[in-house]
Write an enzyme that holds these catalytic residues in place. Structure first.
Site, PDB file in Angstrom:
ATOM      1  N   HIS A 146       1.012  -1.283   0.046  1.00 14.82           N
ATOM      2  CA  HIS A 146      -0.205  -0.147   0.058  1.00 14.82           C
ATOM      3  C   HIS A 146       0.920   1.332  -0.038  1.00 14.82           C
ATOM      4  O   HIS A 146       2.020   1.179   0.296  1.00 14.82           O
ATOM      5  CB  HIS A 146      -0.893  -0.018   1.237  1.00 14.82           C
ATOM      6  CG  HIS A 146      -0.331   0.032   2.419  1.00 14.82           C
ATOM      7  ND1 HIS A 146      -0.155  -1.288   3.383  1.00 14.82           N
ATOM      8  CD2 HIS A 146       0.247   0.891   3.253  1.00 14.82           C
ATOM      9  CE1 HIS A 146       0.729  -0.838   4.511  1.00 14.82           C
ATOM     10  NE2 HIS A 146       1.093   0.194   4.296  1.00 14.82           N
TER      11      HIS A 146
HETATM   12  C1  T46 Z   1       3.259   0.395   6.529  1.00 15.88           C
HETATM   13  C2  T46 Z   1       3.947  -0.999   7.178  1.00 15.88           C
HETATM   14  C3  T46 Z   1       5.376  -0.493   6.994  1.00 15.88           C
HETATM   15  C4  T46 Z   1      -3.208  -1.113  13.913  1.00 15.88           C
HETATM   16  O1  T46 Z   1      -4.576  -1.197  14.528  1.00 15.88           O
HETATM   17  N1  T46 Z   1      -2.778   0.051  14.085  1.00 15.88           N
HETATM   18  C5  T46 Z   1      -1.657   0.303  13.585  1.00 15.88           C
HETATM   19  O2  T46 Z   1      -0.918   1.577  14.037  1.00 15.88           O
HETATM   20  C6  T46 Z   1      -1.243  -0.485  12.523  1.00 15.88           C
HETATM   21  C7  T46 Z   1      -0.011   0.023  11.481  1.00 15.88           C
HETATM   22  C8  T46 Z   1      -2.106  -1.611  12.105  1.00 15.88           C
HETATM   23  N2  T46 Z   1      -3.175  -1.797  13.061  1.00 15.88           N
HETATM   24  C9  T46 Z   1      -3.898  -3.023  12.345  1.00 15.88           C
HETATM   25  C10 T46 Z   1      -4.522  -3.123  11.244  1.00 15.88           C
HETATM   26  C11 T46 Z   1      -4.533  -4.384  10.793  1.00 15.88           C
HETATM   27  O3  T46 Z   1      -5.601  -5.186  11.383  1.00 15.88           O
HETATM   28  O4  T46 Z   1      -2.828  -4.371  12.626  1.00 15.88           O
HETATM   29  C12 T46 Z   1      -3.342  -5.069  11.366  1.00 15.88           C
HETATM   30  C13 T46 Z   1      -2.132  -5.343  10.497  1.00 15.88           C
HETATM   31  O5  T46 Z   1      -1.856  -3.977   9.778  1.00 15.88           O
HETATM   32  P1  T46 Z   1      -1.410  -3.869   8.241  1.00 15.88           P
HETATM   33  O6  T46 Z   1      -2.081  -5.183   7.451  1.00 15.88           O
HETATM   34  O7  T46 Z   1      -1.530  -2.667   7.864  1.00 15.88           O
HETATM   35  O8  T46 Z   1       0.170  -4.216   8.596  1.00 15.88           O
HETATM   36  P2  T46 Z   1       1.275  -4.008   7.299  1.00 15.88           P
HETATM   37  O9  T46 Z   1       2.375  -4.694   8.098  1.00 15.88           O
HETATM   38  O10 T46 Z   1       1.033  -4.608   5.903  1.00 15.88           O
HETATM   39  O11 T46 Z   1       1.569  -2.742   7.200  1.00 15.88           O
HETATM   40  C14 T46 Z   1       2.078  -1.698   8.247  1.00 15.88           C
HETATM   41  C15 T46 Z   1       1.553  -0.327   8.168  1.00 15.88           C
HETATM   42  O12 T46 Z   1       0.030  -0.593   8.180  1.00 15.88           O
HETATM   43  C16 T46 Z   1       1.894   0.490   7.218  1.00 15.88           C
HETATM   44  O13 T46 Z   1       1.493   1.835   7.462  1.00 15.88           O
HETATM   45  O14 T46 Z   1       3.716   1.440   6.210  1.00 15.88           O
HETATM   46  O15 T46 Z   1       3.454  -1.692   8.069  1.00 15.88           O
END
Ligand code: T46
Length: 137
Positions: free
Chosen positions: A49
């Site tokens: 993303h």
């Molecule tokens: C990015 C990369 C490097 C939260 O509740 N709070 C938060 O601050 C974050 C970051 C995530 N979440 C929840 C949302 C999802 O249910 O944690 C779960 C996993 O998040 P996500 O699928 O977005 O994780 P990544 O590793 O794909 O991405 C993250 C960050 O979202 C993003 O901003 O740049 O790490």
């Protein structure tokens, strides 16, 4: 591309190492949120993303991970494998995290609180369209 690699100052002595990261000094933004990712293995790709306004600094505090970065024009790959190195990712940059070592812990310092709906672009086609239009949405 709006990314930068930082070498944080290592305060090492015979007891081990310490790195301090201060907002506005060692990273160019106010830190409003810290999160960390671990338990991902080499088969996993995360991220996929871009963010409209979020700025972040990524530090792999243990193990190693590869970060793919894309601004809609070029693509770069950075391997983070040293806790004294940080990767700044500016807004409007597509990111993917892959090839996690089994022991990887990726710490992320973020400029904003969590805003899932408004700030994320999950669709790569849409990201490319925004980049092509110079983000005039
Ligand atoms: C990015 C990369 C490097 C939260 O509740 N709070 C938060 O601050 C974050 C970051 C995530 N979440 C929840 C949302 C999802 O249910 O944690 C779960 C996993 O998040 P996500 O699928 O977005 O994780 P990544 O590793 O794909 O991405 C993250 C960050 O979202 C993003 O901003 O740049 O790490």
């Amino acid at each position: 591309m709006n990314i930068k690699l930082f070498e944080f100052v290592k305060k090492g002595d015979n007891r081990g190492n310490l790195v301090a990261i201060e907002a506005g000094i060692d990273v160019p933004f106010k830190i409003r949120r810290v999160y960390y990712v671990w338990g991902s293995d080499s088969s996993v790709t995360r991220g996929l993303h871009a963010h409209r306004k979020l700025e972040q600094a990524l530090v792999c505090v243990h193990g190693a991970v590869t970060i793919i970065l894309d601004d809609g024009v070029e693509r770069k790959e950075v391997r983070l494998d040293d806790p004294s190195r940080g990767l700044y990712i500016g807004r409007r940059t597509w990111r993917e995290m892959k090839d996690f070592s089994g022991d990887a812990i990726l710490m992320v310092l973020a400029s904003e609180h969590y805003e899932e709906e408004e700030d994320y672009i999950h669709d790569y086609k849409k990201f490319l369209e925004c980049a092509k239009k110079d983000w005039k949405e």
